[in-house]
Design a protein around this motif. Structure first.
Motif, mmCIF file in Angstrom:
data_model
loop_
_atom_site.group_PDB
_atom_site.id
_atom_site.type_symbol
_atom_site.label_atom_id
_atom_site.label_comp_id
_atom_site.label_asym_id
_atom_site.label_seq_id
_atom_site.Cartn_x
_atom_site.Cartn_y
_atom_site.Cartn_z
ATOM 1 N N PRO A 98 5.095 4.367 -1.567
ATOM 2 C CA PRO A 98 4.648 2.972 -1.690
ATOM 3 C C PRO A 98 5.471 2.068 -0.790
ATOM 4 O O PRO A 98 6.683 2.255 -0.652
ATOM 5 C CB PRO A 98 4.871 2.643 -3.167
ATOM 6 C CG PRO A 98 5.708 3.726 -3.722
ATOM 7 C CD PRO A 98 5.732 4.866 -2.780
ATOM 8 N N ILE A 99 4.802 1.108 -0.163
ATOM 9 C CA ILE A 99 5.501 0.163 0.715
ATOM 10 C C ILE A 99 5.053 -1.259 0.396
ATOM 11 O O ILE A 99 3.955 -1.479 -0.110
ATOM 12 C CB ILE A 99 5.259 0.463 2.207
ATOM 13 C CG1 ILE A 99 3.773 0.394 2.544
ATOM 14 C CG2 ILE A 99 5.858 1.775 2.620
ATOM 15 C CD1 ILE A 99 3.484 0.401 4.027
ATOM 16 N N GLN A 100 5.939 -2.177 0.707
ATOM 17 C CA GLN A 100 5.652 -3.597 0.527
ATOM 18 C C GLN A 100 6.600 -4.368 1.446
ATOM 19 O O GLN A 100 7.778 -4.038 1.549
ATOM 20 C CB GLN A 100 5.868 -4.005 -0.921
ATOM 21 C CG GLN A 100 5.357 -5.368 -1.243
ATOM 22 C CD GLN A 100 5.328 -5.611 -2.742
ATOM 23 O OE1 GLN A 100 5.610 -4.739 -3.543
ATOM 24 N NE2 GLN A 100 4.990 -6.819 -3.111
ATOM 25 N N GLY B 287 0.828 -1.201 0.000
ATOM 26 C CA GLY B 287 0.000 0.000 0.000
ATOM 27 C C GLY B 287 0.854 1.240 0.000
ATOM 28 O O GLY B 287 1.999 1.223 -0.462
ATOM 29 N N THR B 288 0.293 2.314 0.538
ATOM 30 C CA THR B 288 1.014 3.585 0.589
ATOM 31 C C THR B 288 0.822 4.230 1.954
ATOM 32 O O THR B 288 -0.194 4.034 2.611
ATOM 33 C CB THR B 288 0.509 4.574 -0.485
ATOM 34 O OG1 THR B 288 -0.885 4.813 -0.278
ATOM 35 C CG2 THR B 288 0.756 4.062 -1.876
ATOM 36 N N ILE C 115 -2.521 -10.154 16.377
ATOM 37 C CA ILE C 115 -1.411 -9.913 15.447
ATOM 38 C C ILE C 115 -1.176 -8.440 15.153
ATOM 39 O O ILE C 115 -0.378 -8.102 14.272
ATOM 40 C CB ILE C 115 -1.657 -10.673 14.124
ATOM 41 C CG1 ILE C 115 -2.964 -10.248 13.474
ATOM 42 C CG2 ILE C 115 -1.613 -12.172 14.366
ATOM 43 C CD1 ILE C 115 -3.190 -10.806 12.092
ATOM 44 N N GLN C 116 -1.808 -7.527 15.900
ATOM 45 C CA GLN C 116 -1.686 -6.102 15.599
ATOM 46 C C GLN C 116 -0.252 -5.598 15.699
ATOM 47 O O GLN C 116 0.178 -4.770 14.894
ATOM 48 C CB GLN C 116 -2.615 -5.276 16.477
ATOM 49 C CG GLN C 116 -2.188 -5.184 17.933
ATOM 50 C CD GLN C 116 -3.179 -4.414 18.780
ATOM 51 O OE1 GLN C 116 -4.332 -4.277 18.419
ATOM 52 N NE2 GLN C 116 -2.721 -3.915 19.906
ATOM 53 N N GLN C 117 0.524 -6.078 16.656
ATOM 54 C CA GLN C 117 1.900 -5.623 16.820
ATOM 55 C C GLN C 117 2.759 -6.012 15.616
ATOM 56 O O GLN C 117 3.586 -5.228 15.154
ATOM 57 C CB GLN C 117 2.508 -6.188 18.110
ATOM 58 C CG GLN C 117 3.889 -5.676 18.429
ATOM 59 C CD GLN C 117 3.895 -4.201 18.806
ATOM 60 O OE1 GLN C 117 2.953 -3.690 19.402
ATOM 61 N NE2 GLN C 117 4.969 -3.507 18.459
ATOM 62 N N TYR C 118 2.551 -7.207 15.084
ATOM 63 C CA TYR C 118 3.317 -7.657 13.918
ATOM 64 C C TYR C 118 2.975 -6.819 12.686
ATOM 65 O O TYR C 118 3.857 -6.455 11.902
ATOM 66 C CB TYR C 118 3.069 -9.143 13.652
ATOM 67 C CG TYR C 118 3.585 -10.015 14.762
ATOM 68 C CD1 TYR C 118 4.940 -10.268 14.908
ATOM 69 C CD2 TYR C 118 2.716 -10.562 15.699
ATOM 70 C CE1 TYR C 118 5.419 -11.047 15.941
ATOM 71 C CE2 TYR C 118 3.190 -11.350 16.739
ATOM 72 C CZ TYR C 118 4.546 -11.585 16.855
ATOM 73 O OH TYR C 118 5.025 -12.348 17.883
ATOM 74 N N ILE C 119 1.699 -6.486 12.519
ATOM 75 C CA ILE C 119 1.281 -5.657 11.385
ATOM 76 C C ILE C 119 1.879 -4.258 11.511
ATOM 77 O O ILE C 119 2.395 -3.695 10.538
ATOM 78 C CB ILE C 119 -0.255 -5.600 11.303
ATOM 79 C CG1 ILE C 119 -0.802 -6.987 10.967
ATOM 80 C CG2 ILE C 119 -0.712 -4.572 10.284
ATOM 81 C CD1 ILE C 119 -2.307 -7.111 11.058
ATOM 82 N N TYR C 120 1.847 -3.716 12.711
ATOM 83 C CA TYR C 120 2.414 -2.391 12.957
ATOM 84 C C TYR C 120 3.906 -2.363 12.628
ATOM 85 O O TYR C 120 4.380 -1.492 11.894
ATOM 86 C CB TYR C 120 2.174 -2.003 14.417
ATOM 87 C CG TYR C 120 2.954 -0.809 14.882
ATOM 88 C CD1 TYR C 120 2.593 0.474 14.495
ATOM 89 C CD2 TYR C 120 4.069 -0.952 15.707
ATOM 90 C CE1 TYR C 120 3.312 1.583 14.921
ATOM 91 C CE2 TYR C 120 4.790 0.141 16.140
ATOM 92 C CZ TYR C 120 4.405 1.401 15.742
ATOM 93 O OH TYR C 120 5.125 2.494 16.152
ATOM 94 N N ALA D 89 8.755 -1.180 6.698
ATOM 95 C CA ALA D 89 8.731 -1.177 5.235
ATOM 96 C C ALA D 89 9.016 0.206 4.653
ATOM 97 O O ALA D 89 9.392 0.330 3.487
ATOM 98 C CB ALA D 89 7.372 -1.670 4.727
ATOM 99 N N VAL D 90 8.873 1.232 5.461
ATOM 100 C CA VAL D 90 9.097 2.604 4.994
ATOM 101 C C VAL D 90 10.599 2.887 5.014
ATOM 102 O O VAL D 90 11.269 2.630 6.004
ATOM 103 C CB VAL D 90 8.349 3.610 5.895
ATOM 104 C CG1 VAL D 90 8.589 5.036 5.433
ATOM 105 C CG2 VAL D 90 6.860 3.297 5.900
#
Length: 180
Positions: A80-82, A64-65, A114-119, A125-126
């Motif tokens: 953009p990040i991935q 996403g971005t 899983i919120q911490q892993y997503i964060y 990624a930035v």
């Protein structure tokens, strides 16, 4: 930190095999963590959970971005990040997250947040240096860039100062050229 319910996966009722979870992350998610480096965010998270008899395997993919300020011009832009990450969740006597890609949760647990892993995946990624794409290709018109160009030192094509050296060194330079 308060856990967000939408990021809690109850794995106890899932059958053995693969299960897919999708999330759309916005700026509110990062505000919850107190992270203020993003102006806005639009990130898609895809989590593939494979339940096995003795463990869980999770594969995270984000794309996403995020809207950040350029480090050069301070202009906001969409970066953009991935990123992707694999996590193994095993069961043990007590909670242990000492390993980067392995989590041990106590026997009897029935859900995983899983919120911490997503964060962490999103923030990592930035790139550390934020440079507006218009700065790199020269298409961005900005007062700051104009001022930086005006104040930057001008490079001389030919440096005459180097040619006008101290005459005392000429004899030594002659020795260098005579040996060749």
């Amino acid at each position: 930190m308060k856990l967000l319910k939408e990021f809690t996966i109850q794995f106890i009722g899932l059958k053995l095999g693969k299960h897919q979870f999708e999330y759309q992350i916005g700026q509110e998610f990062f505000t919850h963590f107190g992270y203020e480096d993003f102006n806005d965010a639009n990130v898609h998270v895809n989590v593939l959970l494979e339940k096995k008899t003795t463990l869980l395997e999770l594969h995270f993919e984000i794309s996403g971005t995020v809207n950040v300020y350029c480090d050069v011009t301070n202009e906001p832009y969409d970066q953009p990040i991935q990123n992707e990450f694999d996590l193994v969740v095993n069961f043990g006597d007590e909670y242990n997250d000492d390993e980067i890609d392995m989590l041990i949760i106590p026997h009897g647990e029935y859900e995983l947040n899983i919120q911490q892993y997503i964060y962490e995946l999103t923030v990592l990624a930035v790139p550390s240096k934020h440079v507006h794409p218009g700065v790199e290709d020269g298409t961005l018109e900005s007062e700051i860039l104009d001022k930086l160009e005006e104040l930057s030192p001008k490079i001389k094509e030919e440096k005459k100062d180097q040619e006008e050296s101290d005459p005392r060194w000429n004899t030594l330079k002659k020795l260098l050229t005579d040996n060749k």
